[in-house]
Design a protein around this motif. Sequence first.
Motif, PDB file in Angstrom:
ATOM      1  N   SER A 215       0.896  -1.097  -0.070  1.00  0.00           N
ATOM      2  CA  SER A 215       0.033  -0.213  -0.056  1.00  0.00           C
ATOM      3  C   SER A 215       0.976   1.062   0.133  1.00  0.00           C
ATOM      4  CB  SER A 215      -1.016  -0.012   1.051  1.00  0.00           C
ATOM      5  OG  SER A 215      -0.241  -0.107   2.331  1.00  0.00           O
ATOM      6  N   GLN A 216       0.127   2.420  -0.112  1.00  0.00           N
ATOM      7  CA  GLN A 216       0.995   3.719  -0.234  1.00  0.00           C
ATOM      8  C   GLN A 216       0.056   4.671   0.532  1.00  0.00           C
ATOM      9  OE1 GLN A 216       1.598   5.004  -4.438  1.00  0.00           O
ATOM     10  NE2 GLN A 216       3.467   5.900  -3.970  1.00  0.00           N
ATOM     11  N   LYS A 217       0.915   5.345   1.214  1.00  0.00           N
ATOM     12  CA  LYS A 217       0.376   6.487   2.067  1.00  0.00           C
ATOM     13  C   LYS A 217       1.222   7.412   2.553  1.00  0.00           C
ATOM     14  CE  LYS A 217      -2.234   7.087   6.510  1.00  0.00           C
ATOM     15  NZ  LYS A 217      -2.884   6.147   7.655  1.00  0.00           N
ATOM     16  N   ASN A 218       0.758   8.809   2.159  1.00  0.00           N
ATOM     17  CA  ASN A 218       1.646   9.846   2.380  1.00  0.00           C
ATOM     18  C   ASN A 218       2.908   9.736   1.890  1.00  0.00           C
ATOM     19  OD1 ASN A 218      -0.822  11.218   3.718  1.00  0.00           O
ATOM     20  ND2 ASN A 218      -0.018  10.401   5.681  1.00  0.00           N
TER      21      ASN A 218
ATOM     22  N   GLU B  90       8.472   0.134   6.064  1.00  0.00           N
ATOM     23  CA  GLU B  90       7.847   1.373   5.463  1.00  0.00           C
ATOM     24  C   GLU B  90       8.935   1.952   5.080  1.00  0.00           C
ATOM     25  OE1 GLU B  90       5.232   3.330   8.238  1.00  0.00           O
ATOM     26  OE2 GLU B  90       4.134   1.651   8.949  1.00  0.00           O
TER      27      GLU B  90
END
Length: 268
Positions: free
Chosen positions: A19-22, A39
């Motif tokens: 997943s990808q976040k910020n 991460e």
Amino acid sequence: MWVSTNETFNNAPMLFQFSQKNNFCIFNFTNMKQLYSKEIHESLFSSIYSSANKIEVDVKNVIEYMKKIGEMKNVNYNFYQDNLSIKADLIITLSEGFPPFKLELELELKDENIFYSKLTCPLLKIIKQLKQNQEDLFDIIKKKDLEISEYKLVGGNISNENIKTEIFEKDNFFMNSLQNHKDLVEEIPYLYEVYSSLIEQYNIIRHPDVNKESNSISTKEENQKIQTKSIINNSIDHKTIKSSTTMEITNTSINVKKRKNSSLLKSL
């Protein structure tokens, strides 16, 4: 989405999620007992490339590829213990005719709260939604049985033997289900109690008003049963039946008008 790696670690099959976040790329792995994660910021993404790679790859292309990992089959995984850390290698083939390249990840073991938020809680949501879907189907079947009964009362006949059905009995359905899953029930004798307890706790935390709505629905069903009993000697007063299914019946046709039912779980 979670995908199978087709590999095991500590004698348990491993699943993978990207997943990808910020602007951070998140690599999650789980054996359904523990959650391991890595991460890394996009700007440092290339730092996880193996030094043995003989090809240059664009970071953006790799990230876009990882987002579609569930559709891809040309990824191989390798898990191993390295001193005190767990490591995972992803060997990826981006395109036919080009050699694969490798991502080397040093994974962090996450605590039980993160495991709960990432896995246990979403699974409870799914179970809760499936249970609600089942109850909705039961409700539809009950209404269909009522519709067929009224059709027969006014002289209707179902001529096709292949589509004739018996009146649905929920208790019998569950008894048959228990028989079909006898091995599972014997393996975990308190399975239903554990499930009920977990769902009840989840309801209290996330859906405090569900019980009120459930009581309201039960009252409506009781009213519907009382109204159904008023059908005597083929004389049916359809104006008195105010369930979510309104029927207009003649000897030759049935028109069914559906009102939308409010769902107990529009959002989990």
